[in-house]
Motif scaffolding. Sequence first.
Motif, mmCIF file in Angstrom:
data_model
loop_
_atom_site.group_PDB
_atom_site.id
_atom_site.type_symbol
_atom_site.label_atom_id
_atom_site.label_comp_id
_atom_site.label_asym_id
_atom_site.label_seq_id
_atom_site.Cartn_x
_atom_site.Cartn_y
_atom_site.Cartn_z
ATOM 1 N N PRO A 1 13.969 -2.686 -21.296
ATOM 2 C CA PRO A 1 13.708 -3.480 -20.095
ATOM 3 C C PRO A 1 12.693 -2.880 -19.140
ATOM 4 C CG PRO A 1 15.907 -2.532 -20.032
ATOM 5 C CD PRO A 1 15.347 -2.254 -21.393
ATOM 6 N N ASP A 2 12.441 -1.578 -19.235
ATOM 7 C CA ASP A 2 11.399 -0.999 -18.379
ATOM 8 C C ASP A 2 10.004 -1.211 -18.974
ATOM 9 O OD1 ASP A 2 12.032 0.774 -20.435
ATOM 10 O OD2 ASP A 2 11.720 2.562 -19.220
ATOM 11 N N THR A 3 9.946 -1.708 -20.226
ATOM 12 C CA THR A 3 8.681 -2.060 -20.868
ATOM 13 C C THR A 3 8.461 -3.570 -20.836
ATOM 14 O OG1 THR A 3 8.859 -0.144 -22.331
ATOM 15 C CG2 THR A 3 7.362 -1.906 -23.022
ATOM 16 N N TRP A 4 9.478 -4.325 -21.258
ATOM 17 C CA TRP A 4 9.431 -5.793 -21.227
ATOM 18 C C TRP A 4 10.854 -6.294 -21.036
ATOM 19 C CZ3 TRP A 4 5.782 -9.102 -20.302
ATOM 20 C CH2 TRP A 4 5.995 -10.473 -20.539
ATOM 21 N N SER A 5 11.122 -6.899 -19.897
ATOM 22 C CA SER A 5 12.482 -7.300 -19.537
ATOM 23 C C SER A 5 12.693 -8.806 -19.713
ATOM 24 C CB SER A 5 12.765 -6.919 -18.085
ATOM 25 O OG SER A 5 12.018 -7.756 -17.213
ATOM 26 N N PHE B 1 18.016 -12.074 -26.745
ATOM 27 C CA PHE B 1 17.137 -11.095 -26.095
ATOM 28 C C PHE B 1 18.024 -9.925 -25.699
ATOM 29 C CE2 PHE B 1 14.491 -9.072 -23.001
ATOM 30 C CZ PHE B 1 13.193 -9.422 -23.298
ATOM 31 N N TYR B 2 17.744 -8.763 -26.272
ATOM 32 C CA TYR B 2 18.589 -7.582 -26.101
ATOM 33 C C TYR B 2 17.836 -6.494 -25.356
ATOM 34 C CZ TYR B 2 21.392 -3.502 -27.515
ATOM 35 O OH TYR B 2 22.163 -2.364 -27.528
ATOM 36 N N HIS B 3 18.422 -6.008 -24.269
ATOM 37 C CA HIS B 3 17.866 -4.864 -23.541
ATOM 38 C C HIS B 3 18.352 -3.589 -24.219
ATOM 39 C CE1 HIS B 3 17.093 -6.997 -19.432
ATOM 40 N NE2 HIS B 3 16.092 -7.133 -20.262
ATOM 41 N N SER B 4 17.434 -2.868 -24.840
ATOM 42 C CA SER B 4 17.795 -1.618 -25.507
ATOM 43 C C SER B 4 17.594 -0.441 -24.559
ATOM 44 C CB SER B 4 16.961 -1.429 -26.774
ATOM 45 O OG SER B 4 15.584 -1.347 -26.464
ATOM 46 N N ASN B 5 18.159 0.676 -24.889
ATOM 47 C CA ASN B 5 18.082 1.926 -24.134
ATOM 48 C C ASN B 5 18.697 1.831 -22.739
ATOM 49 O OD1 ASN B 5 16.890 3.169 -26.303
ATOM 50 N ND2 ASN B 5 14.821 2.895 -25.542
#
Length: 139
Positions: free
Chosen positions: A10-14, A51-55
């Motif tokens: 999410p800090d790259t593409w949310s 849509f999955y927020h990883s990390n």
Amino acid sequence: MAYWLFKSEPDTWSWDQQVAKGAAGEEWHGVRNYQARNNMRAMKVGERGFFYHSNIGKEIVGVVEVSAESAPDSTTDDPRWDCVHIRAVKPFARPVTLEDCKAHPGLSQMVLVNNMRLSVQPVTDEEWHIICGLGGIEA
């Protein structure tokens, strides 16, 4: 209809950035894994995905739709890599975490649970319905 899961940090593409792209959607570029690329090559316009927020968060936050089939990835000149376009469809009423998925017996075989590194992955019909239910939306 096939179902999918798209992972993004999410800090790259949310999710919010995806939503902001509107009906036109966005190229799902930058994937450099053959299995993930092959999954995108199999996608058809109108198929849905999570849509999955990883990390950060490690949670499924919404539903997207394939808006353009696989074509060359605009971020590279290497012809091996291509991607689809996706658009946001709807957010989950409540995010479904990775821990939620691991705890649910019906999701024990899900790729997300067993191969967390794959950035674009298939989702079965049963998994789709379970996760939509956990997320508070209609499948």
